[in-house]
Design a protein around this motif. Structure first.
Motif, PDB file in Angstrom:
ATOM      1  N   ILE A 145      37.798  47.283  31.602  1.00  0.00           N
ATOM      2  CA  ILE A 145      38.449  48.169  31.471  1.00  0.00           C
ATOM      3  C   ILE A 145      39.872  47.742  31.880  1.00  0.00           C
ATOM      4  O   ILE A 145      41.093  48.929  31.222  1.00  0.00           O
ATOM      5  N   GLY A 146      40.779  46.459  32.305  1.00  0.00           N
ATOM      6  CA  GLY A 146      41.750  46.618  33.148  1.00  0.00           C
ATOM      7  C   GLY A 146      41.907  46.719  34.340  1.00  0.00           C
ATOM      8  O   GLY A 146      42.748  46.280  34.964  1.00  0.00           O
ATOM      9  N   PHE A 147      40.988  47.358  35.342  1.00  0.00           N
ATOM     10  CA  PHE A 147      40.880  47.292  37.011  1.00  0.00           C
ATOM     11  C   PHE A 147      41.284  45.780  36.888  1.00  0.00           C
ATOM     12  O   PHE A 147      40.472  45.091  37.226  1.00  0.00           O
ATOM     13  N   VAL A 148      41.410  45.754  38.661  1.00  0.00           N
ATOM     14  CA  VAL A 148      41.147  44.538  39.051  1.00  0.00           C
ATOM     15  C   VAL A 148      41.171  45.185  40.774  1.00  0.00           C
ATOM     16  O   VAL A 148      41.852  46.216  41.265  1.00  0.00           O
ATOM     17  N   ALA A 149      40.317  43.968  41.174  1.00  0.00           N
ATOM     18  CA  ALA A 149      39.985  44.310  43.065  1.00  0.00           C
ATOM     19  C   ALA A 149      41.157  44.478  43.828  1.00  0.00           C
ATOM     20  O   ALA A 149      41.554  43.305  43.882  1.00  0.00           O
ATOM     21  N   GLY A 150      41.035  45.065  44.511  1.00  0.00           N
ATOM     22  CA  GLY A 150      42.289  44.858  45.915  1.00  0.00           C
ATOM     23  C   GLY A 150      42.020  43.637  46.537  1.00  0.00           C
ATOM     24  O   GLY A 150      40.232  43.190  46.784  1.00  0.00           O
ATOM     25  N   LYS A 151      43.152  43.114  47.665  1.00  0.00           N
ATOM     26  CA  LYS A 151      42.744  41.554  48.515  1.00  0.00           C
ATOM     27  C   LYS A 151      41.949  42.426  49.210  1.00  0.00           C
ATOM     28  O   LYS A 151      42.018  41.403  50.493  1.00  0.00           O
ATOM     29  N   ALA A 152      42.784  43.533  49.884  1.00  0.00           N
ATOM     30  CA  ALA A 152      42.865  43.203  51.272  1.00  0.00           C
ATOM     31  C   ALA A 152      41.073  44.623  51.513  1.00  0.00           C
ATOM     32  O   ALA A 152      39.918  44.435  52.156  1.00  0.00           O
ATOM     33  N   ASP A 153      41.075  45.102  50.669  1.00  0.00           N
ATOM     34  CA  ASP A 153      39.496  46.292  50.138  1.00  0.00           C
ATOM     35  C   ASP A 153      38.895  46.056  49.025  1.00  0.00           C
ATOM     36  O   ASP A 153      39.668  46.520  48.150  1.00  0.00           O
ATOM     37  N   THR A 154      37.544  45.394  48.985  1.00  0.00           N
ATOM     38  CA  THR A 154      36.883  45.546  48.122  1.00  0.00           C
ATOM     39  C   THR A 154      36.652  46.399  47.328  1.00  0.00           C
ATOM     40  O   THR A 154      36.383  46.732  45.720  1.00  0.00           O
ATOM     41  N   SER A 155      36.996  47.541  47.938  1.00  0.00           N
ATOM     42  CA  SER A 155      36.284  48.922  47.862  1.00  0.00           C
ATOM     43  C   SER A 155      37.507  49.710  46.704  1.00  0.00           C
ATOM     44  O   SER A 155      36.801  51.048  46.033  1.00  0.00           O
ATOM     45  N   LEU A 156      38.923  49.201  47.051  1.00  0.00           N
ATOM     46  CA  LEU A 156      39.902  49.244  46.432  1.00  0.00           C
ATOM     47  C   LEU A 156      40.216  49.148  44.743  1.00  0.00           C
ATOM     48  O   LEU A 156      39.856  47.933  44.499  1.00  0.00           O
ATOM     49  N   PHE A 157      40.304  49.592  43.912  1.00  0.00           N
ATOM     50  CA  PHE A 157      40.003  49.204  41.925  1.00  0.00           C
ATOM     51  C   PHE A 157      41.708  49.442  41.639  1.00  0.00           C
ATOM     52  O   PHE A 157      42.121  50.930  41.610  1.00  0.00           O
ATOM     53  N   ILE A 158      42.669  48.610  41.372  1.00  0.00           N
ATOM     54  CA  ILE A 158      43.898  48.749  40.919  1.00  0.00           C
ATOM     55  C   ILE A 158      44.032  48.422  39.475  1.00  0.00           C
ATOM     56  O   ILE A 158      43.258  47.482  38.840  1.00  0.00           O
ATOM     57  N   ARG A 159      44.665  49.190  38.663  1.00  0.00           N
ATOM     58  CA  ARG A 159      45.484  49.340  37.575  1.00  0.00           C
ATOM     59  C   ARG A 159      46.611  49.372  37.121  1.00  0.00           C
ATOM     60  O   ARG A 159      47.179  49.998  37.105  1.00  0.00           O
ATOM     61  N   ARG A 160      46.806  48.356  36.746  1.00  0.00           N
ATOM     62  CA  ARG A 160      48.637  48.548  36.744  1.00  0.00           C
ATOM     63  C   ARG A 160      49.081  47.801  34.704  1.00  0.00           C
ATOM     64  O   ARG A 160      48.254  46.614  34.753  1.00  0.00           O
TER      65      ARG A 160
END
Length: 373
Positions: A44-59
């Motif tokens: 649905i468009g989220f990408v895992a953060g590079k520093a913390d895999t439990s953080l997901f980002i959608r821009r």
């Protein structure tokens, strides 16, 4: 389910055990759950953060959404209420979820919100610990530890129960998430969990009395500068049994404390310079990770991060690329400090011992010194 390799039944190759109830605690269960959840988020468009895999980002265009996951507890925030609602609807179509509105509690941490700040606390959790110890009505203390054990120890109700000692100390470790002021005291107690002695029970009793009087303490998060700065210190040969040193550091984003650590060093340091140098390496490792994490939030830090050190000798060792006979035994991985100084990742500046904030993470302090820090 299928038959394990090497134990197949040739007569009935497709037979498996019938489960009368679900199996819990399988080793791969957390991994499979996270893979299922992260795969759906990526769809649905989220990408895992590079520093913390439990953080997901959608821009997307000017919209930014951030999602933090801890097993099946999720925090979602962003600058578009419509996109947040849309994301929740997509998650509900796949998983059985509840929308609890604005976050006021997460993993036992209470979140108090004001116009330009948050306040994180664990008052209820701390109260539960005191209830377990039977110390809800104890007298309060203003310092969780003492620089010298008294000659005559006061008897406590905890002394006859090492199992309760381990239970309480284990619970106190989680309390340090929002209570950095007790980090060193808890770290000291944890080192005696295998065989607690009367002085350890006395120290635990004292720490609980301190917590009883500071139940409302917590971690303020205020809006402001995004400048990183860190303080680090070491207590040379502070452990009387092993003579190992204790490293401590804390990192601020603007005026907000965001990271700290108390840890006994793995090997004995031959000098105070070596102990400080190892503490510097630990603080630098955390700084590098935090700088990468801030990039995930679109916060680019171009200037070097300031590290405050109260040992001019350790600063000289970090800046000097020459190996001296007294530093040859220090592990090579600690010398990556020099590389990051050359790359302008960090700058190390001297600071007065009086103003060294990290001092509270390395040793037992007197009452005036503790309250000042």
């Amino acid at each position: 389910m299928k038959q394990p390799k090497g134990f197949e039944d040739n007569d009935h190759p497709h037979y498996v055990c019938k489960l009368k109830k679900s199996i819990y605690g399988l080793k791969q269960s957390p991994r499979q759950w996270f893979q299922t959840l992260s795969t759906h988020l990526q769809s649905i468009g989220f990408v895992a953060g590079k520093a913390d895999t439990s953080l997901f980002i959608r821009r997307k265009d000017d919209v930014q959404l951030y999602m933090v996951i801890y097993v099946d507890d999720i925090l979602l925030t962003g600058n578009s209420p419509e996109m947040i609602t849309n994301t929740l609807d997509k998650l509900k179509s796949k998983f059985d979820m509840k929308h609890l509105g604005f976050a006021n509690s997460f993993l036992g941490i209470q979140i108090t919100r004001t116009k330009n700040s948050f306040f994180l606390s664990q008052t209820k959790y701390a109260q539960q610990i005191l209830n377990t110890a039977g110390m809800t009505k104890c007298k309060h203390l203003a310092n969780p530890s003492q620089t010298k054990q008294p000659d005559v120890l006061s008897s406590t109700a905890l002394e006859s129960d090492p199992k309760l000692y381990r239970h309480l100390v284990g619970a106190l470790q989680y309390l340090t998430l929002t209570r950095p002021d007790i980090s060193f005291a808890v770290n000291s107690l944890c080192q005696q969990m295998h065989h607690p002695m009367p002085p350890n029970f006395n120290s635990l009793h004292r720490l609980l009395r301190y917590i009883s009087g500071t139940l409302t303490y917590g971690l303020p998060i205020s809006q402001g500068s995004t400048i990183l700065q860190s303080f680090f210190d070491a207590d040379w040969a502070g452990d009387k049994d092993t003579r190992r040193s204790t490293s401590g550091y804390c990192t601020f984003l603007g005026n907000t404390l965001i990271s700290w650590s108390v840890k006994k060093q793995h090997t004995v340091a031959r000098s105070s310079i070596e102990a400080e140098y190892r503490a510097l390496a630990a603080a630098l490792t955390d700084i590098i990770w935090l700088r990468r994490l801030l990039l995930d939030f679109n916060i680019s830090i171009t200037s070097p991060t300031t590290l405050h050190c109260d040992s001019t000798s350790a600063i000289a060792l970090a800046n000097n690329p020459v190996f001296h006979s007294r530093t040859k035994h220090i592990e090579i991985d600690h010398h990556f400090i020099r590389d990051h100084i050359d790359m302008k990742t960090v700058n190390i500046f001297p600071i007065s011992t009086k103003d060294q904030v990290a001092d509270i993470f390395t040793k037992h302090l007197s009452m005036p010194r503790y309250q000042f820090l």
